[in-house]
Design a protein around this motif. Sequence first.
Motif, PDB file in Angstrom:
ATOM      1  N   LYS A   1     -27.404 -66.396 -42.466  1.00  0.00           N
ATOM      2  CA  LYS A   1     -27.982 -67.649 -42.967  1.00  0.00           C
ATOM      3  C   LYS A   1     -27.846 -68.775 -41.945  1.00  0.00           C
ATOM      4  CE  LYS A   1     -27.379 -66.718 -47.899  1.00  0.00           C
ATOM      5  NZ  LYS A   1     -26.755 -67.182 -49.179  1.00  0.00           N
ATOM      6  N   GLU A   2     -26.707 -68.845 -41.274  1.00  0.00           N
ATOM      7  CA  GLU A   2     -26.503 -69.866 -40.252  1.00  0.00           C
ATOM      8  C   GLU A   2     -27.410 -69.630 -39.050  1.00  0.00           C
ATOM      9  OE1 GLU A   2     -24.703 -72.698 -40.251  1.00  0.00           O
ATOM     10  OE2 GLU A   2     -24.457 -72.244 -42.386  1.00  0.00           O
TER      11      GLU A   2
ATOM     12  N   SER B   1     -39.950 -68.120 -40.375  1.00  0.00           N
ATOM     13  CA  SER B   1     -38.741 -67.764 -41.118  1.00  0.00           C
ATOM     14  C   SER B   1     -39.061 -66.730 -42.196  1.00  0.00           C
ATOM     15  CB  SER B   1     -38.136 -69.018 -41.761  1.00  0.00           C
ATOM     16  OG  SER B   1     -36.958 -68.699 -42.458  1.00  0.00           O
ATOM     17  N   GLU B   2     -40.186 -66.907 -42.864  1.00  0.00           N
ATOM     18  CA  GLU B   2     -40.602 -65.967 -43.903  1.00  0.00           C
ATOM     19  C   GLU B   2     -40.897 -64.589 -43.308  1.00  0.00           C
ATOM     20  OE1 GLU B   2     -44.173 -65.503 -47.233  1.00  0.00           O
ATOM     21  OE2 GLU B   2     -43.811 -67.439 -46.255  1.00  0.00           O
ATOM     22  N   GLU B   3     -41.549 -64.579 -42.142  1.00  0.00           N
ATOM     23  CA  GLU B   3     -41.847 -63.303 -41.487  1.00  0.00           C
ATOM     24  C   GLU B   3     -40.563 -62.571 -41.100  1.00  0.00           C
ATOM     25  OE1 GLU B   3     -44.712 -61.676 -40.941  1.00  0.00           O
ATOM     26  OE2 GLU B   3     -45.636 -63.199 -42.222  1.00  0.00           O
ATOM     27  N   ARG B   4     -39.586 -63.315 -40.594  1.00  0.00           N
ATOM     28  CA  ARG B   4     -38.301 -62.688 -40.245  1.00  0.00           C
ATOM     29  C   ARG B   4     -37.608 -62.114 -41.480  1.00  0.00           C
ATOM     30  NH1 ARG B   4     -37.920 -66.842 -36.441  1.00  0.00           N
ATOM     31  NH2 ARG B   4     -36.864 -68.186 -37.938  1.00  0.00           N
ATOM     32  N   ALA B   5     -37.698 -62.857 -42.593  1.00  0.00           N
ATOM     33  CA  ALA B   5     -37.070 -62.388 -43.834  1.00  0.00           C
ATOM     34  C   ALA B   5     -37.714 -61.080 -44.295  1.00  0.00           C
ATOM     35  CB  ALA B   5     -37.187 -63.458 -44.911  1.00  0.00           C
ATOM     36  N   LYS B   6     -39.044 -61.017 -44.197  1.00  0.00           N
ATOM     37  CA  LYS B   6     -39.754 -59.797 -44.581  1.00  0.00           C
ATOM     38  C   LYS B   6     -39.366 -58.637 -43.674  1.00  0.00           C
ATOM     39  CE  LYS B   6     -43.905 -61.988 -46.524  1.00  0.00           C
ATOM     40  NZ  LYS B   6     -45.370 -62.183 -46.337  1.00  0.00           N
TER      41      LYS B   6
ATOM     42  N   GLU C   1     -33.997 -53.126 -43.729  1.00  0.00           N
ATOM     43  CA  GLU C   1     -32.930 -52.763 -44.673  1.00  0.00           C
ATOM     44  C   GLU C   1     -33.395 -51.638 -45.593  1.00  0.00           C
ATOM     45  OE1 GLU C   1     -32.025 -56.398 -46.623  1.00  0.00           O
ATOM     46  OE2 GLU C   1     -30.657 -57.119 -45.051  1.00  0.00           O
ATOM     47  N   SER C   2     -34.656 -51.706 -46.004  1.00  0.00           N
ATOM     48  CA  SER C   2     -35.217 -50.662 -46.868  1.00  0.00           C
ATOM     49  C   SER C   2     -35.276 -49.329 -46.130  1.00  0.00           C
ATOM     50  CB  SER C   2     -36.624 -51.057 -47.335  1.00  0.00           C
ATOM     51  OG  SER C   2     -36.596 -52.240 -48.096  1.00  0.00           O
ATOM     52  N   ILE C   3     -35.649 -49.388 -44.856  1.00  0.00           N
ATOM     53  CA  ILE C   3     -35.690 -48.164 -44.053  1.00  0.00           C
ATOM     54  C   ILE C   3     -34.293 -47.563 -43.942  1.00  0.00           C
ATOM     55  CG2 ILE C   3     -36.003 -47.284 -41.702  1.00  0.00           C
ATOM     56  CD1 ILE C   3     -38.438 -49.056 -41.450  1.00  0.00           C
ATOM     57  N   ALA C   4     -33.300 -48.411 -43.688  1.00  0.00           N
ATOM     58  CA  ALA C   4     -31.925 -47.933 -43.564  1.00  0.00           C
ATOM     59  C   ALA C   4     -31.464 -47.269 -44.864  1.00  0.00           C
ATOM     60  CB  ALA C   4     -31.001 -49.084 -43.192  1.00  0.00           C
ATOM     61  N   LYS C   5     -31.807 -47.876 -45.991  1.00  0.00           N
ATOM     62  CA  LYS C   5     -31.429 -47.306 -47.282  1.00  0.00           C
ATOM     63  C   LYS C   5     -32.131 -45.972 -47.506  1.00  0.00           C
ATOM     64  CE  LYS C   5     -30.485 -51.738 -49.579  1.00  0.00           C
ATOM     65  NZ  LYS C   5     -30.950 -52.683 -50.628  1.00  0.00           N
ATOM     66  N   TYR C   6     -33.427 -45.928 -47.172  1.00  0.00           N
ATOM     67  CA  TYR C   6     -34.160 -44.672 -47.341  1.00  0.00           C
ATOM     68  C   TYR C   6     -33.561 -43.566 -46.475  1.00  0.00           C
ATOM     69  CZ  TYR C   6     -37.408 -40.991 -46.303  1.00  0.00           C
ATOM     70  OH  TYR C   6     -37.937 -39.741 -46.081  1.00  0.00           O
ATOM     71  N   GLU C   7     -33.294 -43.865 -45.216  1.00  0.00           N
ATOM     72  CA  GLU C   7     -32.783 -42.831 -44.306  1.00  0.00           C
ATOM     73  C   GLU C   7     -31.412 -42.334 -44.745  1.00  0.00           C
ATOM     74  OE1 GLU C   7     -33.132 -44.624 -40.446  1.00  0.00           O
ATOM     75  OE2 GLU C   7     -35.238 -44.025 -40.237  1.00  0.00           O
ATOM     76  N   SER C   8     -30.618 -43.231 -45.303  1.00  0.00           N
ATOM     77  CA  SER C   8     -29.319 -42.816 -45.841  1.00  0.00           C
ATOM     78  C   SER C   8     -29.519 -41.881 -47.031  1.00  0.00           C
ATOM     79  CB  SER C   8     -28.515 -44.044 -46.266  1.00  0.00           C
ATOM     80  OG  SER C   8     -27.309 -43.662 -46.874  1.00  0.00           O
ATOM     81  N   LYS C   9     -30.459 -42.251 -47.897  1.00  0.00           N
ATOM     82  CA  LYS C   9     -30.753 -41.432 -49.081  1.00  0.00           C
ATOM     83  C   LYS C   9     -31.381 -40.104 -48.660  1.00  0.00           C
ATOM     84  CE  LYS C   9     -30.770 -41.127 -53.591  1.00  0.00           C
ATOM     85  NZ  LYS C   9     -29.520 -41.168 -54.373  1.00  0.00           N
TER      86      LYS C   9
END
Length: 340
Positions: A250-251, A273-278, A284-292
């Motif tokens: 956030k900082e 900022s919005e593009e970076r958030a997306k 993060e979604s990719i990381a979660k999928y690859e872990s799953k």
Amino acid sequence: MDFKKIIIIVVIFIIFFLGLLYFLKKDENTNSSKQSFTPEEQMAMDRISPLGTGEGFWDEAISPFREDRTKPYLELLEDLRTGKVNFVWEVWALRRKCKPEYTPDQCNATIFAYIDSEYESPDKEKVKDLFTSYFRYEEEYRRWEQPTDLSFVELYEKIKTKRREVLGDKADLVFGMEESQVSFLEGTQNFIKQTTNLPAEQRVKQYEDLKRKTYGAYYDALVSREDKYDHYQLEMSLRDKELSAITDPKEKEKYLNKIETKYFGKERAASLSEERAKETKFFESIAKYESKEKEFLKENPNLSVSEKEKKLKDLRIQFLGSEEEADAYIRRKNIEEAGK
């Protein structure tokens, strides 16, 4: 962009400004059939192939000679002194109007004829004297045998001396802004080394002070033509050490937003900022999928290939949000594998 890369690119750009061709080659093949050069002349011309035409860089090409309003000599003089007009680029903008088959003298003659038709005395004689002096310098420079065993800085000092031998005080009008650019590059290299450990705000301020001091009267004209994004990247490179030390996402985002607002305005900064958030959410979604995915494959070693692929596709859609994103992920993975 890495700051050192920026310096290297600009140095290469400046090197091409060390001299100009004797005449503008509108069509290299056509001109080579019309003109013959000694090997020494051809070597010199190859070495100093001009970026001085200003094409792609100079929005005010032939600005002193616009059809709607020819600038009086004193106004042209002031524009040269402040960098609003770059004389060398103006010459080459005019030369682009010459026919390809013209000799250098014929092309220069058309420029003089143009000045004769557009100016009244005494401005006409003063403007023509400026062009005559520059053409004489081109002649002298073309015949000059440059030392080949000098560093860039040493050679450039020789060139500056040569300019003043031929042009006298006019050298500052014709080449002043370019020479300020070279001085700024030299100063910047020392600045980077000496300010590595300064606080970012102080470093950015001192960099701008150095630029203002080095460019002097050219500063305002230079800043008015700067690309905002390039300037933004440069400032971020000066702030890189401080930004890298921020661990709170956030900082870090707050820090970036402040700088981007400075250069691009609140609306564009918010969009970035919005593009970076997306992008962050996507990875993060990719990381979660690859872990799953790893977990699923470990728990289901006996499934058929088709059953595995069907289940994995369902997981990709679940984690990445849509079938399109799931398919795009597979395409990227296939490209990465092919690259390996």
